[in-house]
Design a protein around this motif. Structure first.
Motif, PDB file in Angstrom:
ATOM      1  N   ALA A  26     -31.164  -7.196  21.481  1.00 20.85           N
ATOM      2  CA  ALA A  26     -31.571  -5.833  21.332  1.00 20.85           C
ATOM      3  C   ALA A  26     -30.911  -5.302  19.873  1.00 20.85           C
ATOM      4  CB  ALA A  26     -30.906  -4.919  22.529  1.00 20.85           C
ATOM      5  N   SER A  27     -29.823  -5.930  19.490  1.00 20.33           N
ATOM      6  CA  SER A  27     -29.168  -5.492  18.242  1.00 20.33           C
ATOM      7  C   SER A  27     -29.317  -6.412  17.149  1.00 20.33           C
ATOM      8  CB  SER A  27     -27.778  -5.009  18.389  1.00 20.33           C
ATOM      9  OG  SER A  27     -27.004  -6.233  18.652  1.00 20.33           O
ATOM     10  N   ARG A  28     -30.078  -7.750  17.273  1.00 24.85           N
ATOM     11  CA  ARG A  28     -30.008  -8.874  16.164  1.00 24.85           C
ATOM     12  C   ARG A  28     -30.863  -8.269  15.059  1.00 24.85           C
ATOM     13  NH1 ARG A  28     -33.198 -12.664  14.229  1.00 24.85           N
ATOM     14  NH2 ARG A  28     -35.257 -11.907  15.548  1.00 24.85           N
ATOM     15  N   LEU A  29     -31.821  -7.355  15.056  1.00 20.75           N
ATOM     16  CA  LEU A  29     -32.616  -7.012  14.033  1.00 20.75           C
ATOM     17  C   LEU A  29     -32.089  -5.522  13.431  1.00 20.75           C
ATOM     18  CD1 LEU A  29     -35.964  -8.155  15.419  1.00 20.75           C
ATOM     19  CD2 LEU A  29     -34.640  -9.322  13.457  1.00 20.75           C
ATOM     20  N   SER A  30     -31.020  -4.903  14.203  1.00 20.90           N
ATOM     21  CA  SER A  30     -30.766  -3.572  13.609  1.00 20.90           C
ATOM     22  C   SER A  30     -29.261  -3.317  13.472  1.00 20.90           C
ATOM     23  CB  SER A  30     -31.383  -2.514  14.657  1.00 20.90           C
ATOM     24  OG  SER A  30     -30.818  -2.798  15.812  1.00 20.90           O
ATOM     25  N   GLY A  31     -28.642  -4.589  13.768  1.00 23.56           N
ATOM     26  CA  GLY A  31     -27.127  -4.375  13.965  1.00 23.56           C
ATOM     27  C   GLY A  31     -26.405  -4.001  12.494  1.00 23.56           C
ATOM     28  N   SER A  32     -27.021  -4.248  11.483  1.00 24.55           N
ATOM     29  CA  SER A  32     -26.476  -3.984  10.097  1.00 24.55           C
ATOM     30  C   SER A  32     -27.572  -3.781   9.214  1.00 24.55           C
ATOM     31  CB  SER A  32     -25.402  -5.090   9.516  1.00 24.55           C
ATOM     32  OG  SER A  32     -26.026  -6.188   9.415  1.00 24.55           O
ATOM     33  N   ALA A  35     -28.725  -7.578   8.799  1.00 26.73           N
ATOM     34  CA  ALA A  35     -29.646  -7.915   9.473  1.00 26.73           C
ATOM     35  C   ALA A  35     -31.207  -7.179   9.645  1.00 26.73           C
ATOM     36  CB  ALA A  35     -28.797  -7.442  11.159  1.00 26.73           C
ATOM     37  N   LYS A  36     -30.917  -5.985   9.092  1.00 23.67           N
ATOM     38  CA  LYS A  36     -32.382  -5.363   9.113  1.00 23.67           C
ATOM     39  C   LYS A  36     -33.276  -6.066   8.067  1.00 23.67           C
ATOM     40  CE  LYS A  36     -30.345  -0.746  10.163  1.00 23.67           C
ATOM     41  NZ  LYS A  36     -29.989   0.528   9.697  1.00 23.67           N
ATOM     42  N   VAL A  37     -32.982  -6.992   7.248  1.00 19.86           N
ATOM     43  CA  VAL A  37     -33.806  -7.319   6.226  1.00 19.86           C
ATOM     44  C   VAL A  37     -35.040  -8.092   6.851  1.00 19.86           C
ATOM     45  CG1 VAL A  37     -34.096  -8.880   4.327  1.00 19.86           C
ATOM     46  CG2 VAL A  37     -31.736  -7.431   4.441  1.00 19.86           C
ATOM     47  N   GLU A  38     -34.776  -8.995   7.776  1.00 17.45           N
ATOM     48  CA  GLU A  38     -35.847  -9.685   8.476  1.00 17.45           C
ATOM     49  C   GLU A  38     -37.061  -8.700   9.025  1.00 17.45           C
ATOM     50  OE1 GLU A  38     -36.238 -12.888  12.441  1.00 17.45           O
ATOM     51  OE2 GLU A  38     -34.297 -12.074  11.687  1.00 17.45           O
ATOM     52  N   PHE A  39     -36.540  -7.589   9.892  1.00 16.58           N
ATOM     53  CA  PHE A  39     -37.145  -6.776  10.649  1.00 16.58           C
ATOM     54  C   PHE A  39     -38.096  -5.995   9.287  1.00 16.58           C
ATOM     55  CE2 PHE A  39     -37.958  -2.466  11.849  1.00 16.58           C
ATOM     56  CZ  PHE A  39     -38.860  -2.600  12.980  1.00 16.58           C
ATOM     57  N   VAL A  40     -37.327  -5.404   8.216  1.00 12.29           N
ATOM     58  CA  VAL A  40     -38.028  -4.899   7.354  1.00 12.29           C
ATOM     59  C   VAL A  40     -39.186  -5.564   6.549  1.00 12.29           C
ATOM     60  CG1 VAL A  40     -37.887  -3.664   5.010  1.00 12.29           C
ATOM     61  CG2 VAL A  40     -36.200  -3.303   6.736  1.00 12.29           C
ATOM     62  N   THR A  41     -38.926  -6.992   6.316  1.00 19.34           N
ATOM     63  CA  THR A  41     -39.713  -7.869   5.643  1.00 19.34           C
ATOM     64  C   THR A  41     -41.149  -8.224   6.503  1.00 19.34           C
ATOM     65  OG1 THR A  41     -37.974  -8.962   4.550  1.00 19.34           O
ATOM     66  CG2 THR A  41     -39.947 -10.282   4.484  1.00 19.34           C
ATOM     67  N   THR A  42     -40.697  -8.431   7.890  1.00 13.65           N
ATOM     68  CA  THR A  42     -41.830  -8.735   8.636  1.00 13.65           C
ATOM     69  C   THR A  42     -42.832  -7.589   8.875  1.00 13.65           C
ATOM     70  OG1 THR A  42     -40.395 -10.239   9.927  1.00 13.65           O
ATOM     71  CG2 THR A  42     -42.462  -9.422  11.286  1.00 13.65           C
ATOM     72  N   VAL A  43     -42.234  -6.356   9.409  1.00 18.11           N
ATOM     73  CA  VAL A  43     -43.137  -5.089   9.371  1.00 18.11           C
ATOM     74  C   VAL A  43     -43.861  -4.730   8.013  1.00 18.11           C
ATOM     75  CG1 VAL A  43     -42.898  -2.412   9.373  1.00 18.11           C
ATOM     76  CG2 VAL A  43     -41.676  -3.888  10.986  1.00 18.11           C
ATOM     77  N   ALA A  65     -38.275  -4.598  19.453  1.00 17.81           N
ATOM     78  CA  ALA A  65     -38.108  -4.012  18.209  1.00 17.81           C
ATOM     79  C   ALA A  65     -39.534  -3.806  17.502  1.00 17.81           C
ATOM     80  CB  ALA A  65     -37.142  -4.791  17.439  1.00 17.81           C
ATOM     81  N   TYR A  66     -40.275  -4.921  17.484  1.00 16.95           N
ATOM     82  CA  TYR A  66     -41.554  -4.821  16.689  1.00 16.95           C
ATOM     83  C   TYR A  66     -42.690  -3.901  17.850  1.00 16.95           C
ATOM     84  CZ  TYR A  66     -39.585  -7.930  13.647  1.00 16.95           C
ATOM     85  OH  TYR A  66     -38.869  -8.789  12.746  1.00 16.95           O
TER      86      TYR A  66
END
Length: 270
Positions: A26-32, A35-43, A65-66
């Motif tokens: 739940a926090s893997r993609l948003s904990g810091s 960590a958010k870089v992967e999420f931002v890139t994918t989105v 998350a997505y």
């Protein structure tokens, strides 16, 4: 459960359930910020191909998350997740009016969904967990089956070749005692499964997919997390700008913990 007990589990589905009882997806993609870089890139890459009215399938959706990000923008999202804990966390976040159809299920069997039903298909987690090549091929073929002829598939892998660097950062003894082949630097595929860049390419090509982007999804962010997480807003924005500048360059593709591949079905010559 200790590592030795975990190793006794032979079934991938059972292993996934146990792993995510301990791992906070739940926090893997948003904990810091790191960590958010992967999420931002994918989105960012998904949004290059996303148009209003498109249908999205998120296979191995984790804690949502997505799925929730795009559902909150009004897209119709179907999500499949295997792990009990992740499904529970995901359901807590679905409120009235959010267009998400969440089902507990396995990436190896998407029979609930018709052929060519989705414009965008996300396969961002299952290949982290499938130890048998036949199962990986099945997951890719199922994702491809439900993808429209002109749809776009997003596939993620964990990069084997970055593991010694990041694990050494956590464990000073890793180079001498870590669980990897000391000659080939091949990591032990447990509990996750790891691939080098060429293995990813071959896997997708052999399943009839044409790759249109190869992306270092999080780049050096985990290795540099202490510095990244100290950046102010302006500094973090510049870091992301640098990351996107490099993330598709061939000479930088191996410098990442996660690969993101963007692919389409191969065109059949008339």
């Amino acid at each position: 459960m200790d590592f030795e007990e975990l190793q006794k589990i032979q079934n991938d589905a059972e292993l996934v359930n146990v792993v995510y009882n301990y791992f906070d997806e739940a926090s893997r993609l948003s904990g810091s910020n790191a960590a958010k870089v992967e999420f931002v890139t994918t989105v960012t890459y998904i949004e290059k191909y996303l148009k209003q009215g498109m249908r999205i399938l998120d296979i191995g959706a984790g804690a949502g998350a997505y799925s929730l990000y795009f559902a909150n923008q009004g897209y119709q999202v179907s999500a499949v997740e295997l792990a009990d804990k992740n499904v529970s966390e995901f359901r807590k976040k679905i409120t009235d009016g959010i267009p998400v159809d969440l089902r507990q299920g396995n990436a190896l069997d998407l029979s609930d969904f018709a052929d060519e039903a989705f414009d965008i298909v996300l396969l961002l987690g299952p290949l982290y967990h499938l130890h048998d090549r036949a199962d990986r091929d099945t997951a890719i073929r199922e994702a491809k089956r439900v993808l429209k002829k002109d749809g776009v598939l997003f596939v993620a892998f964990i990069n084997n070749d970055m593991i010694p660097y990041t694990e050494w950062g956590y464990n000073p003894d890793y180079l001498l005692s870590g669980p990897y082949d000391k000659e080939t630097f091949r990591a032990v595929d447990f509990p996750f499964v790891f691939f080098d860049l060429n293995q990813c390419r071959e896997m997708l090509a052999s399943n009839g997919l044409t790759v249109i982007h190869e992306i270092a999804a999080d780049g050096m962010s985990e290795l540099l997390q202490d510095r990244v997480n100290k950046l102010d807003e302006k500094g973090y924005a510049q870091y992301l700008k640098m990351h996107f500048h490099y993330c598709e360059r061939p000479e930088h593709l191996g410098k990442t913990n996660h690969f993101l591949f963007v692919a389409k079905k191969e065109k059949i010559n008339a």
